[in-house]
Enzyme design. Structure first.
Site, PDB file in Angstrom:
ATOM      1  N   HIS A 164       0.867  -1.181   0.000  1.00 46.65           N
ATOM      2  CA  HIS A 164       0.000   0.000   0.000  1.00 46.65           C
ATOM      3  C   HIS A 164       0.903   1.231   0.000  1.00 46.65           C
ATOM      4  CE1 HIS A 164      -2.988  -2.846   2.139  1.00 46.65           C
ATOM      5  NE2 HIS A 164      -3.178  -2.875   0.829  1.00 46.65           N
ATOM      6  N   GLU A 167       1.550   3.978   2.748  1.00 48.02           N
ATOM      7  CA  GLU A 167       2.091   3.559   4.044  1.00 48.02           C
ATOM      8  C   GLU A 167       3.616   3.673   4.015  1.00 48.02           C
ATOM      9  OE1 GLU A 167       0.250  -0.278   4.567  1.00 48.02           O
ATOM     10  OE2 GLU A 167      -1.741   0.588   4.324  1.00 48.02           O
ATOM     11  N   HIS A 257       3.611  -2.805   6.882  1.00 48.16           N
ATOM     12  CA  HIS A 257       2.497  -1.908   6.554  1.00 48.16           C
ATOM     13  C   HIS A 257       2.388  -0.769   7.564  1.00 48.16           C
ATOM     14  CE1 HIS A 257       0.189  -4.316   3.480  1.00 48.16           C
ATOM     15  NE2 HIS A 257       0.987  -5.256   3.958  1.00 48.16           N
ATOM     16  N   GLU A 333       2.311  -3.891  11.426  1.00 50.33           N
ATOM     17  CA  GLU A 333       1.583  -2.634  11.261  1.00 50.33           C
ATOM     18  C   GLU A 333       2.165  -1.568  12.180  1.00 50.33           C
ATOM     19  OE1 GLU A 333      -0.739  -2.005   9.104  1.00 50.33           O
ATOM     20  OE2 GLU A 333      -1.627  -3.935   8.518  1.00 50.33           O
TER      21      GLU A 333
END
Length: 380
Positions: A164, A167, A257, A333
């Site tokens: 993504h 990010e 991410h 994350e």
């Protein structure tokens, strides 16, 4: 000097709706052929010593509106040092306030990681002793899919980031990890390169990165929903990488991410894949527990809900790679918001902390390297 706003550069994204003195109404542009949007990056010129109010009018329609409460935008006047600035979310609009000290100020959702910096990183690392480079394929826009390789061991370790593109903390993490892995005086790096063969993709989505997208590639494909059946027409980035993984095997993989809404660092695993191997899952949990003890920037309480047994979405990289290769697979994350466990009122979660987390994650990998399987075998 007239106040102007521009985003026509690498990674830029904003549309000016209306200007009322020092209050400017803006909209974030959707990813191409997609409804996703949340990443913004633009510069304001000619506003020295003026109290700016930058109002994002479509914030409530963004991909993750829960990401706006308690969020603070990043600003820089030299594109090197990024700090948070006063930001509030009210009545569906995000208002950013800042008074520039010079005639140029840059604003972004998070500290950007440009394609030029990416190319500098690849060239710098490829020039180091024992580091190889492979172009695994091309993106839809024709950009190279850059893979760095190093290490002489039998275990196949994959690190991938920035599926993504918005990010950007993921590629900052990669920079920190690569700097440690290539440090010849670092005993952790030397051990890892002795015990494993690394395949490292600092940027899985160069087109989205350059275009200023939040989550998708050039044609609007969310790459982290393409791993079950990638195609050359829609997701060549995933297809080329997965084909190469079929050749190398995968024993451990971390997919890096950022999360818009959760103000913590956390890991997500693969507990819902079909025919889950308990020993495989145990190694993931062991890694997560060790990381929580190693750094206060990581915690285990907050994160995503676990999938029910057999209900994992195999289109996601972590699930597909755990299922396909019996790999110890995980998604890391990091937050866009400030980090609630260890707040930094000036910078929030930052490039520097992302890089340090990359180094820390390698330390835990080194502790566990002898416990990992070899080509999906010998789980313990």
């Amino acid at each position: 000097m007239t106040l102007q706003i521009n985003a026509a550069f690498d990674g830029g994204n904003i549309h000016v709706v209306e200007q009322d003195g020092n209050r400017i109404y803006l909209e974030i542009i959707k990813d191409n052929q997609s409804d996703f949007f949340q990443w913004f990056y633009f510069k304001v010129t000619g506003a020295k010593d003026q109290a700016l109010e930058l109002v994002v009018t479509n914030a409530s329609d963004s991909a993750y509106p829960a990401g706006w409460p308690d969020y603070q935008a990043r600003v820089s006047e030299d594109r090197q040092d990024w700090q948070m600035t006063e930001t509030d979310y009210r009545d569906g609009m995000l208002t950013i306030r800042y008074t520039p000290r010079s005639n140029i100020a840059y604003f972004a959702y998070f500290a950007p990681y440009s394609m030029e910096r990416h190319h500098d990183l690849i060239a710098r690392m490829a020039g180091k002793s024992g580091v190889g480079y492979e172009m695994l394929g091309k993106s839809l826009d024709g950009q190279s899919m850059d893979c760095l390789t190093m290490g002489e061991g039998r275990r196949s370790i994959w690190l991938i980031a920035r599926q993504h593109p918005g990010e950007t903390m993921a590629e900052w993490w990669m920079e920190g990890a690569l700097e440690r892995l290539t440090d010849e005086n670092d005993s952790v790096a030397r051990l890892l390169r002795q015990k494993a063969r690394f395949h490292i993709m600092p940027n899985m989505n160069p087109d989205g990165s350059c275009r200023g997208h939040l989550r998708t590639n050039a044609c609007g494909a969310n790459l982290n929903r393409e791993w079950a059946e990638p195609t050359a027409e829609r997701s060549p980035e995933v297809l080329d990488v997965r084909n190469h993984m079929d050749k190398t095997g995968v024993d451990f993989v971390m997919d890096v991410h950022g999360d818009e809404a959760i103000p913590h660092v956390f890991l997500a695993g693969f507990e819902g894949i079909p025919d889950l191997d308990k020993a495989q899952d145990k190694l993931f949990r062991r890694y997560r527990n060790k990381l929580a003890k190693y750094t206060p920037d990581f915690q285990r309480h907050y994160g995503y809900e676990n999938d029910e047994p057999g209900q994992a979405n195999l289109a996601l990289a972590t699930n597909q790679l755990a299922y396909r290769y019996k790999a110890v697979s995980m998604t890391l994350e990091m937050p866009f918001k400030d980090h609630d466990d260890m707040p930094d009122l000036k910078k929030g979660w930052s490039p520097e902390r992302s890089k340090q987390l990359g180094r820390d994650c390698l330390a835990i990998l080194a502790e566990m390297i002898d416990q990992l399987p070899i080509s999906g075998k010998d789980l313990a």
